[in-house]
Design an enzyme around this catalytic site. Structure first.
Site, PDB file in Angstrom:
ATOM      1  N   CYS A 156      47.138  85.221   8.874  1.00 55.04           N
ATOM      2  CA  CYS A 156      46.730  86.320   9.752  1.00 55.04           C
ATOM      3  C   CYS A 156      45.464  86.979   9.222  1.00 55.04           C
ATOM      4  O   CYS A 156      45.122  88.077   9.648  1.00 55.04           O
ATOM      5  CB  CYS A 156      47.855  87.336   9.899  1.00 55.04           C
ATOM      6  SG  CYS A 156      48.371  88.087   8.343  1.00 55.04           S
ATOM      7  N   CYS A 169      42.978  99.682  30.926  1.00 49.12           N
ATOM      8  CA  CYS A 169      43.835 100.778  30.482  1.00 49.12           C
ATOM      9  C   CYS A 169      43.067 102.087  30.390  1.00 49.12           C
ATOM     10  O   CYS A 169      41.947 102.131  29.858  1.00 49.12           O
ATOM     11  CB  CYS A 169      44.447 100.440  29.124  1.00 49.12           C
ATOM     12  SG  CYS A 169      45.559 101.713  28.490  1.00 49.12           S
ATOM     13  N   CYS A 197      42.503 104.688  22.203  1.00 46.20           N
ATOM     14  CA  CYS A 197      43.712 104.157  21.589  1.00 46.20           C
ATOM     15  C   CYS A 197      43.359 103.038  20.610  1.00 46.20           C
ATOM     16  O   CYS A 197      42.569 102.142  20.932  1.00 46.20           O
ATOM     17  CB  CYS A 197      44.666 103.638  22.656  1.00 46.20           C
ATOM     18  SG  CYS A 197      46.179 102.905  21.993  1.00 46.20           S
TER      19      CYS A 197
END
Length: 389
Positions: A347, A47, A53
């Site tokens: 998580c 990317c 990002c």
């Protein structure tokens, strides 16, 4: 020079001489001047926005080294609590499968993820993690949102539902005929399932031609705007398979922090599902009732009112999937109960290890842990652990 041996929790490479190097993969060589010579596990990031990002941190790793990173995160968290277990090979979600994401839009016209460790927005031109259906809305949204004249940054919560993309826009509540027509035209042109807005008083739906659902355990479940959903279908399938293995053929199961029923609707036998979110409980009740599934859903805050030992001992197995903070309050009762099998979905390896230590002190054995790489090229780790007495 020194060889990079592993990747640390925040994504930097750790060399054999103890030095850290950003964007280094295992097998790279860290030279004396700090430069990195790529090795066999180093990949060219696909990317153009990497590494600015904040959506990805590990695009420079191949799948083998990303999987090893996930295993190391879990094993390290367990070791910090004096625990060890069989940590299985991770299950990795492919690129472009992310079906739930939060993007931002600012009055300058930028739309995307925030930059790494910054509030600056990256104006997305491409994305290798979002499902194509989500990314396809980026350009149309950049044409629609300026018409609302937002005075501050907007939050765009996007979820791929059964009927298409469910979009919740937080931070503005457009009014007037022109805004209504623009929203309708946008939704029709782009096949959007629902558009809702929330300026601080809760979601208000402006477009929903058909009731929006998400299929869980082969059951269509009503999807409240902005609801939590596992990030990828592949990740969800991996977590569900691990949970089913962990509890075996249990006839009665308690599903704690049940959400919309990701696990409750996929489990055998009778299920008691406890969840603190009222909208999620109502959606699960409605779905289970229509499908005639033996699921009893209760609105219950498990932090303020965890299941007691007496309540837990009624079940053959327990599944719990708490938020990132873990389930310290519930883990205390679990440590004292007699339930033969537990499946803990997490998580956060650190809070999982903390709760696991509490439960092993109570007599449980941590049999195995399977990591799941649901957030592609991210340092984020999902996992399922099996406990047995």
């Amino acid at each position: 020079m020194s060889v990079i041996l592993r990747v640390a929790a925040r994504g930097e490479g750790v060399a054999e001489d103890g030095r850290h190097a950003a964007f280094a993969a295992p097998g790279d060589v860290l030279e004396a001047d700090g430069s990195v010579t790529p090795g066999p596990h180093h990949r060219v990031p696909p990317c153009r926005h990497f590494p600015q990002c904040g959506g990805c941190q590990l695009q420079h790793l191949d799948d083998d080294s990303w999987a090893a990173f996930l295993v190391d995160r879990v094993a390290g968290a367990l070791a910090a609590q004096g625990l060890s277990a069989d940590v299985r090979a991770p299950l990795l979600s492919p690129p472009r499968t992310r079906r739930r994401a939060t993007l931002h839009y600012d009055p300058a016209g930028r739309l995307g993820f925030s930059a790494e460790k910054s509030h600056q927005l990256i104006d997305l031109q491409e994305c290798h993690v979002l499902a194509p259906e989500l990314f396809a809305l980026v350009k149309p949204l950049k044409r629609l949102l300026p018409s609302f004249r937002p005075k501050r940054r907007l939050e765009l919560r996007m979820t791929l539902a059964d009927q298409g993309v469910d979009l919740l826009i937080v931070g503005v509540a457009p009014e007037g005929l022109a805004a209504h027509e623009a929203i309708t035209a946008f939704a029709q042109a782009n096949g959007v399932a629902r558009i809702a807005f929330d300026e601080g008083l809760g979601p208000e739906t402006r477009w929903e031609p058909d009731a929006v659902t998400v299929t869980l355990g082969a059951v269509p479940v009503p999807l409240p705007p902005g609801s939590f959903l596992q990030a990828t279908r592949e990740g969800e399938a991996a977590l569900v398979a691990a949970v089913r293995e962990a509890i075996g053929e249990a006839r009665t199961v308690a599903d704690l922090f049940a959400g919309l029923g990701t696990f409750a609707l996929a489990l055998p036998g009778r299920v008691y599902a406890a969840e603190g979110g009222r909208d999620a409980v109502m959606a699960l009740k409605a779905a289970a009732g229509r499908a005639q599934r033996p699921v009893f859903a209760e609105h219950r805050d498990l932090y303020r009112r965890p299941l007691t030992v007496a309540e837990l001992d009624r079940f053959d197995a327990v599944v719990l999937d708490p938020p990132r903070a873990g389930a310290r309050e519930q883990a205390g009762a679990l440590a004292a109960c007699a339930v033969p099998r537990l499946a803990y979905v997490s998580c956060n390896p650190s809070s999982f290890a903390r709760d696991a230590q509490m439960m092993t002190q109570g007599g449980y054995r941590l049999d195995w842990v399977v990591p799941v790489g649901q957030f592609r090229w991210s340092t984020h780790v999902e996992l399922v652990g099996q406990f047995s007495r």
